[in-house]
Design a protein around this motif. Structure first.
Motif, short mmCIF file in Angstrom:
data_model
loop_
_atom_site.label_atom_id
_atom_site.label_comp_id
_atom_site.label_asym_id
_atom_site.label_seq_id
_atom_site.Cartn_x
_atom_site.Cartn_y
_atom_site.Cartn_z
N LEU A 5 1.04 -1.23 -0.10
CA LEU A 5 0.31 0.13 -0.32
C LEU A 5 0.80 1.42 0.28
N HIS A 15 5.68 14.52 -9.91
CA HIS A 15 7.08 14.53 -10.85
C HIS A 15 7.80 13.51 -11.38
N GLY A 17 10.58 12.83 -9.47
CA GLY A 17 10.70 12.51 -8.01
C GLY A 17 9.64 11.07 -7.57
N ASN A 18 8.85 11.41 -7.70
CA ASN A 18 7.33 10.89 -7.25
C ASN A 18 7.34 9.21 -8.15
N PHE A 38 -3.20 5.64 -3.03
CA PHE A 38 -4.83 5.56 -3.20
C PHE A 38 -3.53 7.79 -3.46
N HIS A 43 -4.43 14.68 3.17
CA HIS A 43 -3.17 15.18 3.90
C HIS A 43 -2.82 16.31 3.01
N PRO A 143 5.51 0.92 -0.04
CA PRO A 143 6.81 1.27 -1.07
C PRO A 143 6.64 2.94 -0.95
N ARG A 183 15.97 8.79 -3.81
CA ARG A 183 16.45 10.46 -3.98
C ARG A 183 16.50 10.55 -4.83
P1 TYM Z 1 4.11 13.11 -1.33
O1 TYM Z 1 3.14 12.62 -1.78
O2 TYM Z 1 5.61 14.40 -0.66
O3 TYM Z 1 5.01 12.28 -2.01
C1 TYM Z 1 4.98 10.64 -2.35
C2 TYM Z 1 5.96 10.12 -2.63
O4 TYM Z 1 7.13 10.03 -4.14
C3 TYM Z 1 8.33 9.58 -3.08
N1 TYM Z 1 9.07 11.10 -3.75
C4 TYM Z 1 10.47 10.92 -3.80
N2 TYM Z 1 11.32 10.37 -4.16
C5 TYM Z 1 12.09 10.28 -4.45
N3 TYM Z 1 13.01 11.48 -4.82
C6 TYM Z 1 12.18 12.47 -5.14
N4 TYM Z 1 12.30 14.17 -5.10
C7 TYM Z 1 10.77 12.49 -4.16
N5 TYM Z 1 9.82 13.09 -3.31
C8 TYM Z 1 8.89 12.60 -3.44
C9 TYM Z 1 7.61 10.14 -2.15
O5 TYM Z 1 8.79 9.42 -0.60
C10 TYM Z 1 6.54 9.17 -1.76
O6 TYM Z 1 6.86 7.51 -0.97
N6 TYM Z 1 3.00 11.23 3.37
C11 TYM Z 1 3.19 11.14 2.17
C12 TYM Z 1 1.70 10.11 1.46
C13 TYM Z 1 1.10 9.56 2.27
C14 TYM Z 1 1.59 8.09 2.48
C15 TYM Z 1 1.06 7.33 3.07
C16 TYM Z 1 2.56 7.49 1.63
C17 TYM Z 1 -0.19 9.72 2.78
N7 TYM Z 1 -0.35 8.14 3.23
C18 TYM Z 1 0.35 6.24 3.14
C19 TYM Z 1 2.22 5.64 2.25
C20 TYM Z 1 1.95 5.17 3.18
C21 TYM Z 1 3.93 11.83 0.96
O7 TYM Z 1 3.92 13.06 1.59
O8 TYM Z 1 4.80 12.08 0.44
#
Ligand code: TYM
Length: 329
Positions: A5, A15, A17-18, A38, A43, A143, A183
């Protein structure tokens, strides 16, 4: 099948990164796991949002999930706000999360620094809502990119605390972080992670090909005049970041990449990375565009997703309510 999940906040356009840190990792594993993905719309309001934009991005994100290979027939795709149990369990978990724990979250520290005029209670308790998001579905793996690891660790602590009092209610989930791509740094700011707040160095999944190429051609490499593709994170963070992106996409390791670009310089390397990125994300963008035009289809997907998610989430919520002593209706 084991359960996976994860979620993303539709607070900005998706983007690279995501994609490399999270979505690609999900899509690569969809057949091995039972998956729940989801849009973490609840949030996003910890920071002020334009309602119209939030709605647009939530739907666009769903289209991008599907276009990236998350088949809605095989995976449960849904909007967080369509499943009330997230807020309901979130409240319960608030009461099992310590003030000190929340104070140590780096995302809270960063965001309260950035939004000094709006350090609201939701921003502070955000991690217990995230714990609820996760624990409702009893996943084995979550993940995420590197920056979310701390939140998943806190989720484990909250779950263990709860289980110690009430018995085995929650499965203790593990963060699942990719070896490369976890990252990604900004192309213009290789010292900080790629994010929408620095749009020139941020490649959005919906960017057109020429925009993507321009961003890569302008990527910061290094200040010396070496002009040599070599992995040196300390002294050449910009080049290391580009190599990491290239490696995650092509599967080549750093040695192979160094060899490939031996004697060629950044003028060849940067557009080659841009080209590889375009090859990967252009088809996703085009398919997402097609899906966004088909509102009825997307509506059907999120409704079905919400039905499935509500069913599973309510099972866990009922158990929790019973354990803590709420009178059954
Ligand atoms: P969010 O929305 O900031 O980012 C979503 C996902 O993308 C990854 N990510 C990156 N990975 C590599 N390099 C980057 N520059 C980069 N920027 C973002 C994040 O690590 C993430 O996996 N709190 C979470 C959202 C969330 C969530 C959850 C995740 C809410 N409930 C439950 C997992 C399970 C968040 O702010 O991710």
């Amino acid at each position: 099948k084991k359960i996976m999940l994860s979620g993303i906040q539709p607070s900005g356009d998706l983007h690279l990164g995501n994609y490399l840190g999270a979505i690609k990792n999900w899509a690569d594993r969809v057949n091995e796991f039972e998956c729940y993905y989801f849009m973490a719309d609840m949030h996003t309001i910890t920071v002020r949002q334009d309602p119209k934009e939030l709605r647009r991005r939530s739907l666009e994100m769903l289209a991008l999930y599907i276009a990236s290979g998350l088949d809605p027939e095989k995976n449960t795709l849904f909007l967080q706000s369509h499943v009330p149990a997230h807020a309901q369990l979130g409240w319960v978990l608030d009461c099992y999360t310590m003030f000190g724990e929340l104070s140590r979250m780096t995302q809270f520290k960063d965001k309260s620094e950035k939004h000094k005029d709006n350090i609201n209670a939701g921003l502070f308790t955000y991690p217990s809502l995230m714990a609820a998001d996760i624990l409702l579905y009893q996943p084995h793996y979550v993940p995420v990119g590197e920056d979310q690891k701390q939140h998943v660790e806190l989720t484990r602590n909250i779950a263990e605390r709860f289980n110690n009092i009430y018995g085995d209610v929650f499965r203790i989930p593990e963060p699942y972080i990719a070896k490369t791509g976890a990252r990604i740094y900004g192309l213009t700011t290789p010292g900080s992670k790629m994010s929408k707040s620095e749009p020139n160095g941020c490649v959005f999944l919906m960017d057109e090909d020429d925009v993507i190429m321009k961003k890569f051609k302008r990527a910061v490499t290094d200040s010396d005049t070496e002009n040599c593709v070599r992995y040196d994170k300390e002294n050449k963070p910009g080049v290391a970041n580009l190599m990491n992106i290239y490696s995650t996409i092509t599967g080549k390791n750093f040695e192979e990449i160094e060899k490939e670009f031996e004697g060629k310089g950044y003028g060849v390397f940067k557009p080659a990375v841009g080209e590889a990125v375009i090859e990967t994300i252009a088809p996703i963008r085009d398919e997402a565009k097609r899906l966004i035009a088909d509102k009825a289809y997307l509506e059907n997907v999120y409704k079905e997703g919400a039905d499935r998610a509500n069913y599973i989430a309510n099972k866990t919520l009922r158990k929790v309510y019973k354990k803590v002593g709420f009178y059954q209706l």
